[in-house]
Write a protein that holds these residues in place. Structure first.
Motif, PDB file in Angstrom:
ATOM      1  N   TYR A   1      49.610  50.760  41.768  1.00  0.00           N
ATOM      2  CA  TYR A   1      50.605  50.214  40.852  1.00  0.00           C
ATOM      3  C   TYR A   1      50.392  48.726  40.690  1.00  0.00           C
ATOM      4  O   TYR A   1      50.123  48.027  41.663  1.00  0.00           O
ATOM      5  CB  TYR A   1      52.012  50.522  41.370  1.00  0.00           C
ATOM      6  CG  TYR A   1      52.155  51.987  41.666  1.00  0.00           C
ATOM      7  CD1 TYR A   1      52.367  52.884  40.643  1.00  0.00           C
ATOM      8  CD2 TYR A   1      51.961  52.481  42.947  1.00  0.00           C
ATOM      9  CE1 TYR A   1      52.431  54.241  40.882  1.00  0.00           C
ATOM     10  CE2 TYR A   1      52.019  53.833  43.206  1.00  0.00           C
ATOM     11  CZ  TYR A   1      52.255  54.710  42.173  1.00  0.00           C
ATOM     12  OH  TYR A   1      52.295  56.057  42.411  1.00  0.00           O
TER      13      TYR A   1
ATOM     14  N   GLN B   1      55.198  51.556  32.826  1.00  0.00           N
ATOM     15  CA  GLN B   1      55.874  52.731  33.370  1.00  0.00           C
ATOM     16  C   GLN B   1      57.066  52.272  34.193  1.00  0.00           C
ATOM     17  O   GLN B   1      57.039  51.200  34.787  1.00  0.00           O
ATOM     18  CB  GLN B   1      54.922  53.526  34.265  1.00  0.00           C
ATOM     19  CG  GLN B   1      53.662  53.956  33.576  1.00  0.00           C
ATOM     20  CD  GLN B   1      53.901  55.045  32.557  1.00  0.00           C
ATOM     21  OE1 GLN B   1      54.776  55.885  32.736  1.00  0.00           O
ATOM     22  NE2 GLN B   1      53.151  55.022  31.476  1.00  0.00           N
ATOM     23  N   GLU B   2      58.078  53.104  34.233  1.00  0.00           N
ATOM     24  CA  GLU B   2      59.263  52.770  35.014  1.00  0.00           C
ATOM     25  C   GLU B   2      59.358  53.727  36.188  1.00  0.00           C
ATOM     26  O   GLU B   2      59.404  54.934  35.999  1.00  0.00           O
ATOM     27  CB  GLU B   2      60.510  52.892  34.148  1.00  0.00           C
ATOM     28  CG  GLU B   2      60.549  51.840  33.064  1.00  0.00           C
ATOM     29  CD  GLU B   2      61.657  52.084  32.067  1.00  0.00           C
ATOM     30  OE1 GLU B   2      62.611  52.787  32.409  1.00  0.00           O
ATOM     31  OE2 GLU B   2      61.530  51.570  30.956  1.00  0.00           O
TER      32      GLU B   2
END
Lengths: 183, 979
Positions: B667, B697-698
């Motif tokens: 990430y 992205q969440e």
């Protein structure tokens, strides 16, 4: 299906599209907007770059004004559709797809094809899927009898397509079945 | 003479030039041809195999070579490509010869370097591990180079040129020089398109290193001595007349294979006679021959593109071509660098496992175990006795970085990628194109510009974009700030650094705009200022500038700067105060410095596990500092607004994410908001995001709690997380400590707690219920909890809850308690409140410091003391001070009460007050008062010394008792009367 006008008395695909426009899709907004109340509900707030779920009609509207990116749903991807297509062609039953997939896919590919990866490939996959499923629903004709027809996982557009012809045929079949018993 | 065994042939490539090389373990043969392919043949498979092919080349392949860790191909497209051994998997470009065809590749015996001969007049020696490490051999040739070979020691390189010369280069660590030029041996072939050009003209070194063979112009094979560089002998056969088109020596140097007149001849090196012959492909001549390094196998390729493999070319009754035998060593008796026999074929299986029977042979291990590989970053230090070997690993210090930036890849990079927007840079060789885009296009307008300074640092703040470029020849390092608010570039300003200084990091902070910055009206966004700029420079400082370019302060960095990120009201700077530790810790420290007055609010070491590095720092949407490290942890600094009370809360462990399970992904943080971690997801070993820009992205934030209860744990986690956020929001509020938003969130929190209480009631866990009830925020919620207990018929519990409710109603609510606690802090450190422009009209708070007034030494004067002159001058002030004090009612002091009996006597009190009031009246070393007592008169002189002879208290008590005595005797003259 090429049918005479009388048999085509059904909801038009455009009307179905309108109905499907109430479905929620995810967008990445490009503008800030507070939570706003609409007749169908309150949506927002839009806070870029956070994603937000809003109805498809609103997403279409924003997209056409270049005020958002539509995040294509998970099923609108090459891998998913490819997998469904192989399942569709290898198994007798209909594979499970979102009920209004055809309408939503069409709207998203029409207005936001730049947000979809491999839009061309997805288009051709959707076309293949439709053909495979259409062939199956035609096969369903053989199973047609007067009282019931079970075709699970059939989607709204396909139901709409076969509805006028099938209903009429079933009506005729009912008459045919009833007459001998009446005698 | 003809051998009994037959060769097997495979059509490998199209007609034309071909090449072949064996892998060092002899299991694989690589062939290349004009059809741009390199095919990979397994030598143990027969004619029917379907070889793998490498397709990367754009034009014909002219050379292949294999080392232990890779194999290389080169061709007319002038690129040398590196592949994974035994596979057609492209592993990178080794070098590119700018438009010239590659003619030959030769990997040195250790397998570390490759010599590349091309149509250029120079030979390049490229280090295979570090391809930027290139040695260029120039000045030896006047025509293009056709072939190149290595001496077995790896110290001599022979290059054969198309003008008929062979040049021997001496390659040492320091450089390369021409050792000898051998002219007139190999034929001169000028036209690269002629068939003769394809003939093998290389100098084939004997493994002993004493001499090499080459095909001469006179259709002989000549041996040339290493020591004299002259011809020592020649091989010729009366039955074969014609040009020799290819040459190869067997692995042990016993046999020589040559190609002549569509025949393959095998010679004995010792007797210089042809031993066996094999017919080649009709109407084609063989271009390259190779002996397998580990097997009795000869392979060659020809102009028809056919690969022929002749297994058992050497009959069984003759000496082996691989194993070192008496025949072989007879040739190499004088060798200094004799091959080690067992590696050459005694145990072929062991060879296969060892992988490289060839490469290590030429390294003379005269250090004992000194050649053992050392782990990277570690150094072996041997102590004096030679027995203890201590490993000292030195942790590499993490270099300075800009959060959200990536290195240049494919001429593109991100300078900044955060919650405001993205700065993308495209390299156009002479200049850069900088593209600034914002997530929120309604607030700020994206733009792009051409950048001739090649900015390498960028920061996107709330109020403007900041860029910095490194110094170059004609300009110093400079920083440019482009505020968003203005229409044109008139708001831009440049800040140049003195020569020799560089910018290490930049950060632009500022208040979040409440209105659109695109709004041009007078009340538009830019009225709130243009933010704050911080620049870290190589001279070890942090320079603070205002948004309009005004220099505010230059702070020193206590160590090595690493990175920083700016928020609305502070900047978070990470630096390394000392060095990294031996056990792998980066020892970084984060400092929070407020923009308002450059106060250091927090100074905390970063909670990064050993062996890991800091990846990202930034601030959450709510303004709290957060960090992300390579171990995958996100830490949030809680209580950061309370000076020196902060802690690092582990907000998330990305390794525990559901989506991460079974996947290889990492990430790349972009931002953090209350409940979501905004990041880009990188697949596999990818370290930085690429282009086109991936979607953010969440991921849901989850505290890494370990309880696995399916019902309670998620709620508990949620409550704890919400608690953190509410505390952060409350800290930012200033004095009122509550807002409608916080109230709403607390109501939500109470709802969650009630759920937990219900579960606890159901399972009859009374202590848990009581604890949870105490955590409730509102009396109504407690009432609800009481009802719940009643519902579950827990009467005793219900009574207790009622008691808690009563107690809560009588005492302070949690909010009030928090306020009291806060006021407690406020005395020594007021929490940093969010700035509220134009709202605070109150006078500055009154500072009450009762404990700070301290009594000073008593100075009493008589007319006899020498220092009384200065005192006398100040005396007139004393009564005034006394008067002003007595007027204020709170000014009454404890000591006055104690000295009540002296209140009529102003002597002591006044002197003391003056000492407090006019500090300069008393010289700085503390006076210790020495009292000399004589009957009837008192003399007090002041002795100045560093250490008081008597303590002040003692002196005071002495004085007091003395005064009482004198007063009783009524002999003490009133002080005023003295003057």
């Amino acid at each position: 299906m090429a049918l005479p006008q009388s048999l085509r008395t059904s909801v038009t695909p455009l009307e179905l599209e309108l109905i499907a426009s109430e479905q929620l899709v995810e967008i990445v907004p490009l503008i800030t907007m507070e939570k706003t109340a609409f007749i169908s509900g309150a949506y927002g707030p839009l806070r870029p770059p956070a994603k937000c779920r809003i109805p498809l009609w609103m997403a279409t509207n924003l997209k056409l004004k270049k005020k958002c990116h539509i995040v294509p749903p998970e099923w609108l991807s090459v891998e998913f559709l490819q997998e469904r297509l192989t399942r569709e062609t290898s198994r007798p039953e209909f594979s499970k797809l979102p009920f209004r997939f055809a309408e939503i896919a069409k709207v998203i590919l029409d207005v936001a094809s730049d947000d979809v990866q491999n839009a061309d490939k997805i288009k051709s996959l959707l076309k293949d899927l439709r053909e495979a499923r259409q062939a199956k629903s035609r096969d369903g004709l053989q199973k047609l009898d007067h009282s019931e027809l079970s075709l699970p996982n059939l989607c709204s557009m396909e139901i709409n397509e076969i509805r006028p012809f099938f209903i009429q045929s079933m009506g005729i079949l009912t008459q045919l079945v009833r007459e001998p018993s009446a005698e | 003479m003809a051998s009994t065994s037959k060769a097997i042939s495979n059509s490998a490539h199209q007609q034309g030039q071909t090449c072949i090389a064996f892998s060092r373990d002899g299991k694989i043969a690589y062939t290349g041809g004009l059809d741009t392919l390199v095919r990979i043949w397994h030598t143990d498979q027969g004619e029917d195999q379907e070889p793998e092919a490498a397709y990367e080349a754009d034009e014909g392949i002219t050379a292949v070579a294999a080392a232990e860790g890779c194999w290389l191909s080169g061709g007319h497209d002038s690129d040398v490509r590196k592949y994974i051994p035994g596979k057609a998997q492209f592993n990178g470009l080794v070098m590119s010869a700018a438009g010239a065809s590659i003619r030959c590749l030769a990997i040195d015996p250790s397998g570390k370097r490759v010599a590349v001969a091309s149509d250029e007049l120079s030979v390049k020696i490229v280090d295979l591990d570090e391809i930027t490490n290139v040695v260029v051999l120039e000045g030896g040739h006047r025509k293009r180079i056709r072939k190149t070979t290595w001496h077995p020691s790896g110290t001599i390189l022979t290059t054969s040129s198309s003008d008929g010369t062979i040049v021997a280069w001496n390659i040492s660590d320091t450089g390369a020089k021409v050792e000898n030029v051998i002219d007139g041996v190999i034929p001169e072939v000028v036209d690269p398109e002629s068939p003769e050009f394809m003939h093998d003209c290389s100098a084939v070194w004997h493994p002993s290193g004493q001499y090499f063979f080459a095909a001469s112009r006179t259709h002989e094979i000549v041996a040339i001595s290493r020591s004299t560089w002259t011809k020592t002998s020649s091989l010729s056969d009366p039955n074969t007349v014609g040009v020799t088109t290819a040459l190869a020596l067997s692995a042990n140097g016993v046999y020589l294979a040559s190609a002549c007149n569509q025949e393959i001849l095998i010679w004995s090196v010792q007797t210089k006679r042809v031993l066996w012959k094999h017919p080649g492909t009709p109407n084609a001549f063989t271009i390259q021959i190779a002996f397998s390094p580990t097997e009795n196998l000869l392979a060659w390729t020809d102009t028809e593109g056919v690969l022929s493999r002749w297994r058992d070319a050497i009959p069984a009754e003759s000496p082996d071509p691989v194993r070192q035998t008496a025949a072989g060593s007879a040739q190499g008796t004088t060798t200094k660098r004799k091959p080690t026999p067992p590696l050459w074929g005694e145990e072929p299986e062991a060879d296969a496992e060892g992988g490289d029977p060839y490469g290590d042979d030429w390294i003379i291990d005269d250090l004992g175990d000194g050649m053992e590989d050392e782990p990277e970053g570690a150094k072996a230090i041997r102590s004096g006795d030679g027995f203890v070997k201590e490993m000292v690993s030195i942790t590499k210090a993490q270099p300075a970085f800009q959060p959200g930036s990536t290195p240049m890849e494919n001429k593109k990079r991100y300078l900044a990628y955060n919650m405001v927007g993205v700065i993308e840079v495209t390299d156009q060789d002479t200049h850069h194109i900088v593209n600034v885009e914002f997530h929120d296009r309604s607030t700020r307008k994206g733009y792009h510009f051409t950048d001739h300074f090649k900015y390498d640092l960028g920061s996107l703040g709330e109020r403007g974009a900041l860029f910095a470029c490194p110094p170059e020849l004609d300009h110093p390092a400079q920083v440019i700030y482009k505020p968003y608010g203005t229409w044109s570039t008139q708001g831009d300003w440049t800040y140049a650094l003195p020569k020799g200084q560089r910018v290490l990091g930049i950060a632009a902070g500022g208040e979040r705009p409440m209105r659109s910055l695109r709004d041009p009206s007078s009340s538009g966004g830019d009225i709130q200022g243009q933010g704050n700029i911080v620049i870290a420079t190589s001279s070890g400082d942090l320079t603070f500038l205002s948004g309009s370019g005004m220099e505010r302060i230059v702070l020193g960095v206590e160590g090595e700067y690493v990175t920083m990120a700016a928020a609305e009201e502070y900047v978070l700077v990470v630096h390394r105060p000392g060095a990294t530790t031996i056990d792998g810790s980066q020892s970084l420290v984060a400092t929070l410095i407020s923009f308002e007055d450059f106060q250091v609010l927090q100074e905390k070491p970063l909670p990064i596990p050993k062996g890991h590095t800091l990846r990202w720092i930034g601030t959450t949407d709510e303004g709290a500092p957060a960090i992300y490290d390579s171990a995958g942890y996100i830490h949030l600094m809680i209580h950061h607004r309370r000076p020196n009370r902060a802690a690092w809360a582990r907000l998330m462990d990305t390794n525990l994410l559901e989506r991460k399970q079974g996947k290889d992904e990492s990430y790349w943080p972009v931002g953090l908001s209350q409940d979501t971690f905004m990041c880009l997801i990188l697949k596999g070993r990818q370290e930085y995001p690429g282009f086109p820009r991936p979607l953010i992205q969440e991921l849901p934030v989850r505290l890494p709690f370990r309880n696995q209860d399916p019902v309670d744990s998620p709620i508990e986690e949620r409550i704890a997380r919400e608690r953190i956020q509410i505390n952060l929001a409350r800290d930012a509020l200033g004095d009122e400590l509550t807002s409608s938003d916080i109230d709403k969130r607390e109501v939500e929190l109470d709802k969650q707690l009630i759920k937990l209480i219900q579960v606890a009631c159901k399972t009859d866990k009374a202590p848990r219920v009581i604890e949870l009830v105490k955590r409730l925020h509102f009396p109504n919620s407690i009432a609800a909890a009481s009802q719940l207990a009643g519902f579950y018929r827990l009467i005793g519990l219900q009574e207790k809850i009622e008691a808690i409710k009563l107690w809560r109603e009588q005492n302070a609510t949690p909010a009030e308690e928090a306020r009291e606690a806060r006021q407690g802090f406020a005395y020594d450190d007021a929490p940093l409140a969010r700035p509220k422009p134009f709202q605070n009209f109150n006078p500055p708070p009154k500072v009450d410091r009762p404990s700070l007034t301290r009594s000073a030494g008593i100075v009493e004067q008589t007319e006899f003391t020498a220092s009384s002159v200065a005192i006398r001058a100040g005396r007139s002030l004393a009564p005034q001070a006394s008067a002003s004090r007595s007027m204020s009612p709170e000014g009454k002091r404890k000591r006055d009460d104690n000295d009540d009996d002296l209140s009529s006597n102003t002597f002591d009190v006044e002197v003391k007050r003056r000492a407090v009031g006019e500090s300069n009246a008393v010289p700085s070393p503390k006076p210790s008062t020495c009292i000399a007592i004589q009957p009837g008169r008192a003399y007090i002189s002041i002795i100045y010394c560093r250490q008081p002879i008597f303590s002040e208290d003692w002196a005071r008590s002495q004085e007091k008792s003395f005064r009482k005595k004198t007063r009783a005797q009524q002999t003490y003259p009133k002080e005023r009367e003295l003057f």
